[in-house]
Design a protein around this motif. Sequence first.
Motif, PDB file in Angstrom:
ATOM      1  N   LEU A  77       1.352  -0.914  -0.300  1.00 31.44           N
ATOM      2  CA  LEU A  77       0.139   0.125   0.147  1.00 31.44           C
ATOM      3  C   LEU A  77       0.684   1.390   0.192  1.00 31.44           C
ATOM      4  CD1 LEU A  77      -3.012  -0.914   3.002  1.00 31.44           C
ATOM      5  CD2 LEU A  77      -2.702  -1.836  -0.076  1.00 31.44           C
ATOM      6  N   GLU A  78       0.041   2.115  -0.307  1.00 30.25           N
ATOM      7  CA  GLU A  78       0.956   3.155  -0.328  1.00 30.25           C
ATOM      8  C   GLU A  78       0.890   4.195   0.459  1.00 30.25           C
ATOM      9  OE1 GLU A  78       0.711   5.548  -4.015  1.00 30.25           O
ATOM     10  OE2 GLU A  78      -0.550   4.826  -4.770  1.00 30.25           O
ATOM     11  N   ASP A  79       1.909   5.538   1.254  1.00 31.62           N
ATOM     12  CA  ASP A  79       1.946   5.027   2.561  1.00 31.62           C
ATOM     13  C   ASP A  79       2.247   6.609   2.416  1.00 31.62           C
ATOM     14  OD1 ASP A  79       0.553   5.579   5.268  1.00 31.62           O
ATOM     15  OD2 ASP A  79       2.732   6.367   5.927  1.00 31.62           O
ATOM     16  N   ALA A 101       0.624  -2.255   7.194  1.00 32.17           N
ATOM     17  CA  ALA A 101       0.203  -0.603   7.514  1.00 32.17           C
ATOM     18  C   ALA A 101      -1.076  -0.619   9.008  1.00 32.17           C
ATOM     19  CB  ALA A 101      -1.059  -0.788   6.612  1.00 32.17           C
ATOM     20  N   ALA A 150      -1.362   5.417   4.803  1.00 36.85           N
ATOM     21  CA  ALA A 150      -2.329   4.501   3.718  1.00 36.85           C
ATOM     22  C   ALA A 150      -3.470   3.756   3.861  1.00 36.85           C
ATOM     23  CB  ALA A 150      -1.400   2.931   4.096  1.00 36.85           C
TER      24      ALA A 150
END
Lengths: 115, 791
Positions: free
Chosen positions: B510-512, B543, B551
């Motif tokens: 996931l993009e944090d 996350a 995220a």
Amino acid sequence: MPSSGRYQPPEIIAYREPVTPSHARPAPGRAVRALMARAAQQEQAGELVAAAGSLERALRIEPKNPELWNRLAHVRYKQKQYSLAASLAAKSNSFAGQDPALRADNDALIGRARY
Amino acid sequence: MPPAKKKTVRKKKAVARKKTVGRKRGAAKKKRARRGFPWLKWFVGLVLLAMLVVGGYSLYLSQVVRIKFEGKRWAVPARVYARPLELYTGANLTPARLQAELQALGYRKVKQVKGVAQWSQSGSRFVFHTREFLFWDGVEPAHKVDLRISGNTVSALKDGVSGKPLDVLRLEPPEIGSIYPSHKEDRVLVRRDEIPDHLVAALLAAEDRAYFHHHGINIYSIARALVANVKAGRTVQGGSTLTQQLVKNFFLTPERSLWRKANEALMAIILDARYDKDEILEAYANEVFLGQDGDRAIHGFGLAAYYYFNRPLQELNLSETALLVGLLKGASYYNPRAHPQRALKRRNLVLQLMADQGFIDEELARTAMRQPLGIGEKGRLSSARHPAFIDLVRRQLQRDYQEEDLTSEGLRIFTTLDPWAQQLLDKQIASGLASLEKRRKLPAGSLQAAMVLVSPQGGEIRALSGGREAGFAGFNRALDAVRPIGSLIKPVIYLLALSRPDEYSLVTLLEDEPVRLEDAKGRIWAPKNYDRKAHGLVPLHTALAKSYNLATVHLGLSLGIENVVSLLRKMGVRRPLRPLPSLLLGAVSLSPLEVAQFYQVLASGGFRSPLRAIREIVDSQGRPLQRYPLEITQVAEPGPVYLLNRNLVEVTRVGTGRGIRNYLPESLEVAGKTGTTDELRDSWFAGFSGDWLAVAWVGRDDNKPAGLTGSSGALVLWGRVMKALKPQPLGLLPPEDIVYIWVDPQTGYLSAEHCEGAIAMPFIRGYEPRLRSDCLGEERPPGSFLEHWFD
């Protein structure tokens, strides 16, 4: 196992849970056996409310016993509470582990209940 | 009131004219009148007229008496019971807990058990004789039981008489309260055959020795009282019979007037003429006022026996019974808890009167007088009332019952409360908050808390704390403190993601990264992580374990906020929810009980059970009226719930919830999630073991920042309570469609046990990772040509 046959890596192992507690699938204790026997009698006598009561009492003692959830599903099915019966059978399946006979019975009940 | 008493005597004659005595006297008067006293004619005429008036009035009173006496005499409050303790071989039970349970039921500890409601203990062996109890599904007969405890479980359970093993046994449930009406009269009805002979004897001796001989009033005792009162110059003695006392309580106002006295006597006579002595005695025993418990008035001997001795009336001995009878003279003046000396003196006077009048012999009286008062302690399991839980029961009942039925029909309500757990909870909340305040240097008493304990699979509410003063019925925070839930919402978002196994697994990256959203009015929403950093690409499970906000927002936005809301609904949240991005970080206000409802779905593997506080309701005759059965609805697939729960276990191992390890050993697996809201106003922890689901909230009533995060506040209470409960490990069973696969934790690529740092992660079958890590890269099994595409 993945059925696609795209890969069959020998080093990929389906593991059992690392810390599976011993009590996860116990043999029913004496108390639960007695309550199940009572519930069976009550069910035979057509006392479905009482039978469900006895099974619920047993479930408070062994809440992860798949057989109890299965019996309760059958009683609710007899009482024509079909969607409850299906959920109870699905619940039984979630504790049934490797018990094909119990699974088959639950699946059949779910099939009938949803029909 | 001497003149009043004189007058009542005259009126009595008038009423009793049907009886032979009255008729004879009337005839005598007429004879005298004919012998040449003409003014007597007038007099007799007047007397006859008076008799007519009084007669008519008596008829009216007679009707009043009949309506009240034959109608429903009392509003009998509903009684509320805790769950019955189930005893069976293998049950978790400590000696202390069993002792507490037996004491709560008013069983008496003896050397050798000879009768009902007694218990004895030698080491870990208990012998006790249970009372018979009528449950909704039938009678649990009285049993003599022989029970052994070893290693905190019941190791043997036998019939104490035959020695045969017993399968399972329900103790009678401890009573935890009653739902009494606004006039605050509480009572437990007793039938005449349940009134012990020595109580009747004590009543006669102390209050009305001629009860079974007089006609409702007793002229001799009135005269005697009159003389005594005149001598003393004030009222020192009453001449009222039991019947008169009953009439006074039953029909009349407490004012003291001639008119009332006259009415009282007249009605006593009517009552006596119309009804059986035993019937009147039964009414008396149920009516009288015998004590005050806060705002609750204790009426009748049935309830008084429980209130003072925590035992049914039939089980009281001579001196205990005499004490209750002594209270008739003045329940607060002789209150044995407040004025033990006065009560003792009064009790012994009753015993002396009994001996004087031959009801008991001197020897017996002296033995009884030597006994201590024997008043049960208040504050043990059952007598410690649980206002927060009773409040919940009441609200649940109000959906199905009229207030009046609850307070007057003598219903019996069987709840799910575990008094032992409740007691631990109350204790830990009080001491836990005090220690938090001390450790954090917060003003003492500034923090408040609420907590809910639920059985995970059945959704039964086993204990509930509405604040730090457990015995105090006030703001019930478990139900009414509706606060933003912060990160407690995150598991719902991650469950939604994991329910799409084709898109997400625990190792999906996931993009944090920073988030900046603008709403329709141009307001900017730019949430931050708790550590104010952005962590780049992070695996999904990390996350959640570390509770990364950024995220989670990215994940939630790509899943669709509407979908998150609809899953929350399916999980049992009823409150209106606005599908705004801030919902993803917990800008949703819920009560601890509502949080427990949606966490119950996780704890039970995806099956929602409406949380229940009540099991059954029976009417005053013991006939079942209503059951609240175990109901479940499947709202999530077991596979994704399993993955999520493994992730919540990680939270308590290496994530924001690892502080739990200060309370529970590493080997004891539990799952949970912390929650913190803006400026540290609310501190939450929700989590579950194999046998308990618990939700804790800590904050301030004025909603000012409490200075606590989820892990520095609520987690501490959660840990303390769980530790005290000695929970079972989580024991998650992998559903059929779960497989464990070795993966590289950084990339989520396939790996193997021999590869460095590889971990076994659960996946839903058919959705295992396909990309291979370098460690695995060289050995390509034949036929897996597809993978070349991904390399």
